[in-house]
Scaffold this active site. Structure first.
Site, PDB file in Angstrom:
ATOM      1  N   GLY A  27      10.729 -18.303 166.219  1.00 54.44           N
ATOM      2  CA  GLY A  27      10.194 -17.925 164.912  1.00 54.44           C
ATOM      3  C   GLY A  27       8.818 -17.302 165.028  1.00 54.44           C
ATOM      4  N   GLU A 187       6.053 -16.010 139.397  1.00 55.28           N
ATOM      5  CA  GLU A 187       5.412 -14.757 139.831  1.00 55.28           C
ATOM      6  C   GLU A 187       6.327 -13.576 139.562  1.00 55.28           C
ATOM      7  OE1 GLU A 187       2.564 -16.621 143.317  1.00 55.28           O
ATOM      8  OE2 GLU A 187       4.339 -15.541 143.919  1.00 55.28           O
ATOM      9  N   ASP A 316       8.162 -24.604 157.430  1.00 49.08           N
ATOM     10  CA  ASP A 316       9.178 -24.999 156.446  1.00 49.08           C
ATOM     11  C   ASP A 316      10.276 -25.861 157.057  1.00 49.08           C
ATOM     12  OD1 ASP A 316       7.749 -23.410 154.739  1.00 49.08           O
ATOM     13  OD2 ASP A 316       9.396 -22.047 154.238  1.00 49.08           O
TER      14      ASP A 316
HETATM   15  C1  LIG Z   1       8.985 -15.243 147.784  1.00 46.54           C
HETATM   16  C2  LIG Z   1       8.105 -16.260 148.451  1.00 46.54           C
HETATM   17  C3  LIG Z   1       6.810 -16.440 147.981  1.00 46.54           C
HETATM   18  C4  LIG Z   1       5.973 -17.374 148.593  1.00 46.54           C
HETATM   19  N1  LIG Z   1       4.697 -17.495 148.138  1.00 46.54           N
HETATM   20  C5  LIG Z   1       3.844 -18.328 148.774  1.00 46.54           C
HETATM   21  C6  LIG Z   1       2.488 -18.419 148.380  1.00 46.54           C
HETATM   22  O1  LIG Z   1       2.081 -17.776 147.429  1.00 46.54           O
HETATM   23  N2  LIG Z   1       1.661 -19.240 149.075  1.00 46.54           N
HETATM   24  C7  LIG Z   1       2.111 -19.964 150.145  1.00 46.54           C
HETATM   25  O2  LIG Z   1       1.313 -20.678 150.773  1.00 46.54           O
HETATM   26  N3  LIG Z   1       3.391 -19.925 150.531  1.00 46.54           N
HETATM   27  C8  LIG Z   1       4.282 -19.116 149.884  1.00 46.54           C
HETATM   28  N4  LIG Z   1       5.594 -19.041 150.268  1.00 46.54           N
HETATM   29  C9  LIG Z   1       6.073 -19.935 151.325  1.00 46.54           C
HETATM   30  C10 LIG Z   1       5.752 -19.395 152.696  1.00 46.54           C
HETATM   31  O3  LIG Z   1       6.130 -18.049 152.812  1.00 46.54           O
HETATM   32  C11 LIG Z   1       6.466 -20.258 153.730  1.00 46.54           C
HETATM   33  O4  LIG Z   1       6.081 -21.591 153.551  1.00 46.54           O
HETATM   34  C12 LIG Z   1       6.122 -19.811 155.132  1.00 46.54           C
HETATM   35  O5  LIG Z   1       6.612 -18.500 155.352  1.00 46.54           O
HETATM   36  C13 LIG Z   1       6.706 -20.756 156.169  1.00 46.54           C
HETATM   37  O6  LIG Z   1       6.320 -20.322 157.424  1.00 46.54           O
HETATM   38  P1  LIG Z   1       7.257 -20.569 158.676  1.00 46.54           P
HETATM   39  O7  LIG Z   1       6.524 -20.044 159.862  1.00 46.54           O
HETATM   40  O8  LIG Z   1       7.739 -21.965 158.686  1.00 46.54           O
HETATM   41  O9  LIG Z   1       8.557 -19.673 158.395  1.00 46.54           O
HETATM   42  P2  LIG Z   1       8.668 -18.112 158.163  1.00 46.54           P
HETATM   43  O10 LIG Z   1       7.376 -17.506 157.815  1.00 46.54           O
HETATM   44  O11 LIG Z   1       9.808 -17.955 157.221  1.00 46.54           O
HETATM   45  O12 LIG Z   1       9.094 -17.560 159.587  1.00 46.54           O
HETATM   46  C14 LIG Z   1      10.288 -17.940 160.205  1.00 46.54           C
HETATM   47  C15 LIG Z   1      10.636 -16.917 161.277  1.00 46.54           C
HETATM   48  O13 LIG Z   1      11.713 -17.440 162.042  1.00 46.54           O
HETATM   49  C16 LIG Z   1      12.667 -16.417 162.268  1.00 46.54           C
HETATM   50  N5  LIG Z   1      13.968 -17.064 162.467  1.00 46.54           N
HETATM   51  C17 LIG Z   1      14.676 -17.779 161.583  1.00 46.54           C
HETATM   52  N6  LIG Z   1      15.796 -18.259 162.131  1.00 46.54           N
HETATM   53  C18 LIG Z   1      15.808 -17.821 163.412  1.00 46.54           C
HETATM   54  C19 LIG Z   1      16.717 -17.989 164.499  1.00 46.54           C
HETATM   55  N7  LIG Z   1      17.852 -18.688 164.386  1.00 46.54           N
HETATM   56  N8  LIG Z   1      16.411 -17.399 165.682  1.00 46.54           N
HETATM   57  C20 LIG Z   1      15.275 -16.644 165.815  1.00 46.54           C
HETATM   58  N9  LIG Z   1      14.397 -16.465 164.818  1.00 46.54           N
HETATM   59  C21 LIG Z   1      14.643 -17.060 163.633  1.00 46.54           C
HETATM   60  C22 LIG Z   1      12.599 -15.561 161.013  1.00 46.54           C
HETATM   61  O14 LIG Z   1      13.076 -14.243 161.272  1.00 46.54           O
HETATM   62  C23 LIG Z   1      11.116 -15.599 160.674  1.00 46.54           C
HETATM   63  O15 LIG Z   1      10.413 -14.528 161.268  1.00 46.54           O
HETATM   64  C24 LIG Z   1       6.461 -18.139 149.676  1.00 46.54           C
HETATM   65  C25 LIG Z   1       7.773 -17.969 150.121  1.00 46.54           C
HETATM   66  C26 LIG Z   1       8.594 -17.030 149.523  1.00 46.54           C
HETATM   67  C27 LIG Z   1      10.009 -16.851 150.007  1.00 46.54           C
END
Ligand SMILES: Cc1cc2nc3c(=O)[nH]c(=O)nc-3n(C[C@H](O)[C@H](O)[C@H](O)COP(=O)(O)OP(=O)(O)OC[C@H]3O[C@@H](n4cnc5c(N)ncnc54)[C@H](O)[C@@H]3O)c2cc1C
Length: 449
Positions: A27, A187, A316
């Site tokens: 990720g 939003e 997440d």
């Molecule tokens: C529309 C929207 C609005 C949001 N607004 C806010 C906000 O205003 N403020 C805030 O703090 N948070 C906000 N969030 C939440 C925030 O975006 C997430 O909490 C955050 O992105 C989580 O980060 P992460 O690194 O866990 O996952 P992500 O940022 O989702 O990254 C996960 C990565 O893993 C990769 N991946 C997934 N599965 C696999 C796999 N099997 N193999 C290889 N790669 C994989 C994906 O391609 C992605 O690049 C929002 C979310 C959304 C959807």
């Protein structure tokens, strides 16, 4: 001898040996990137795997969906972000499972990756609560593809509305339904209302603003359940002022290509957006453990998987308890702080053997934008509403963007929008044109812009 005979073509993946690295990260989102950057600064051997080639700034996706900014403004190739770290390799591949005892990560293409430490940060997706067929009619805001699809549907609905005689059909086309009254739904509702005002004033003077309808449907008793009640009430009032209709305590029971049924009422719509439940990536399945709420996997305070000190979960996908004993929210700032914390801790541990420290989240304030430069900002006892809250939201979000270039670009776009009222990214491609005047087609993809 022909060049192809001298250099016979071969499928590089078919012959590639299994990969290996000291730290393997799945990720390249907020959590994975922050972790990789901290490890890269310490020169640790890292392999980062993502099924996309870019990091996506999801908090601003709704602005792509409502034609305010372009996808490229909020996406950045992962290779580019990490190019300065010589100890980091990046591959585009999909992880599908973990053999913890053998320290192997399985990839969808059949390869395996051998790890010393494994960091799982694959994020989350939308939960359609067992109605996966709704996904085609009501895309969620999770990827560039989906944001462009929503933008395409919104803009095509206006184009069609401008060409129909039947008033009822026109009002149906100008109706947007958003399912889910959390921050994303709120939003999106505010931004769709703003887009509607802009389009009827500038591009479609033949359409009546009174025919526009934005409906926000929430199953719970109020919108913004995670925010204090007074801020949620303020947001609801601001949305009412923007002529957004809010149905709370209303469950959606049916979604079709051009309608929903909610609380027993049938609503025709030109565009339907899903902003309801979030579900973690299937990490629990990969690890063979029981998932917690939302499919997240419980972690120890140092972010490791209980009983597996060499495997960690972030963002997440992780169920991590805060100081108040409640699960930390699925937010970008949580993911980013966890990634940076673990990256620094692992770098230290690999060098000196020092144990990992417990993660402590520092809340910098929760915000939700309500449209028209309005927002709510919750930082414990400090609460703000209105333009100042929006400004704080803008500063926090621009600061979270991956690099200076993107920060400058998005700030400039916003400044231009405030100054000129323009929305530069309202493109429809040929697939949208083909859907005129028939109903919207699920095979649409959206333009590149
Ligand atoms: C529309 C929207 C609005 C949001 N607004 C806010 C906000 O205003 N403020 C805030 O703090 N948070 C906000 N969030 C939440 C925030 O975006 C997430 O909490 C955050 O992105 C989580 O980060 P992460 O690194 O866990 O996952 P992500 O940022 O989702 O990254 C996960 C990565 O893993 C990769 N991946 C997934 N599965 C696999 C796999 N099997 N193999 C290889 N790669 C994989 C994906 O391609 C992605 O690049 C929002 C979310 C959304 C959807």
């Amino acid at each position: 001898m022909s060049p192809t005979a001298r250099h016979p073509r071969r499928d590089p993946l078919a012959r590639a040996p299994d990969l290996a690295a000291t730290v393997v990260i799945v990720g390249g989102g907020f959590a994975g990137l922050a972790c990789a950057q901290a490890l890269g600064r310490a020169g640790v051997d890292v392999l980062l795997i993502d099924r996309r080639n870019h990091n996506l700034f999801q908090p601003l996706l709704y602005q792509v969906a409502t034609a305010a900014i372009s996808p490229a403004d909020i996406s950045e190739p992962i290779r580019r972000t990490l190019a300065r770290y010589r100890s980091i390799r990046v591959i585009m591949a999909e992880a599908t499972g973990v053999e913890a005892d053998a320290r192997r990560l399985r990839l969808a293409d059949g390869r395996a990756v051998i790890f010393d430490r494994l960091v799982l940060a694959p994020g989350s997706g939308y939960d359609y609560f067992g109605h996966d067929d709704w996904r085609a009619h009501a895309p969620g805001l999770k990827s560039v593809h989906e944001a462009r699809l929503i933008r395409q549907r919104l803009l095509v609905a206006y184009e069609r509305a401008a060409q129909v005689e039947d008033g009822e059909l026109r009002r149906a086309l100008l109706t947007t339904v958003i399912v889910g009254g959390g921050p994303t739904g709120v939003e999106m509702a505010g931004a769709v209302a703003e887009l509607g005002r802009f389009l009827t004033a500038r591009d479609f003077p033949m359409l009546y603003p009174d025919d526009l309808r934005v409906l926000l449907v929430e199953a719970g008793p109020r919108i913004l359940a995670a925010f204090p009640e007074d801020l949620a009430t303020h947001a609801a009032e601001a949305l009412h002022d923007d002529r957004v209709e809010i149905w709370t305590g209303t469950r959606v029971t049916e979604i079709g290509p051009d309608h929903i049924v909610a609380g027993g009422r049938h609503v025709q719509a030109g565009c339907i957006v899903w902003a309801a439940g979030v579900k973690a990536a299937p990490v629990a399945d990969w690890l063979g453990v029981t998932p917690g709420p939302g499919g997240r996997v419980a972690v120890d305070p140092d972010l490791s998987l209980p009983g597996r000190p060499e495997i960690y979960l972030l963002g997440d996908a992780a169920l991590c308890m805060g100081a108040d004993g409640r699960p930390l929210p699925a937010l970008a700032q949580v993911a980013r702080q966890q990634g940076a914390h673990l990256g620094r801790g692992l770098a230290r541990q690999l060098k000196t053997g020092a144990p990992l420290q417990a993660f402590r989240y520092r809340n910098r304030g929760d915000t939700a934008v309500i449209g028209r430069g309005q927002a709510i900002f919750d930082w414990g006892r400090r609460r703000l509403t209105g333009r100042l809250a929006w400004l704080l939201w803008a500063i926090v979000h621009v600061a979270l963007l991956v690099n200076f270039e993107k920060r400058a670009l998005v700030s400039l776009q916003w400044a231009m929008r405030v100054a000129t009222g323009q929305r530069s990214a309202r493109l429809i491609d040929e697939t949208g044109a083909r859907s005129l005047p028939a109903s919207t087609d699920d095979s649409e993809t959206g333009a590149d812009g």
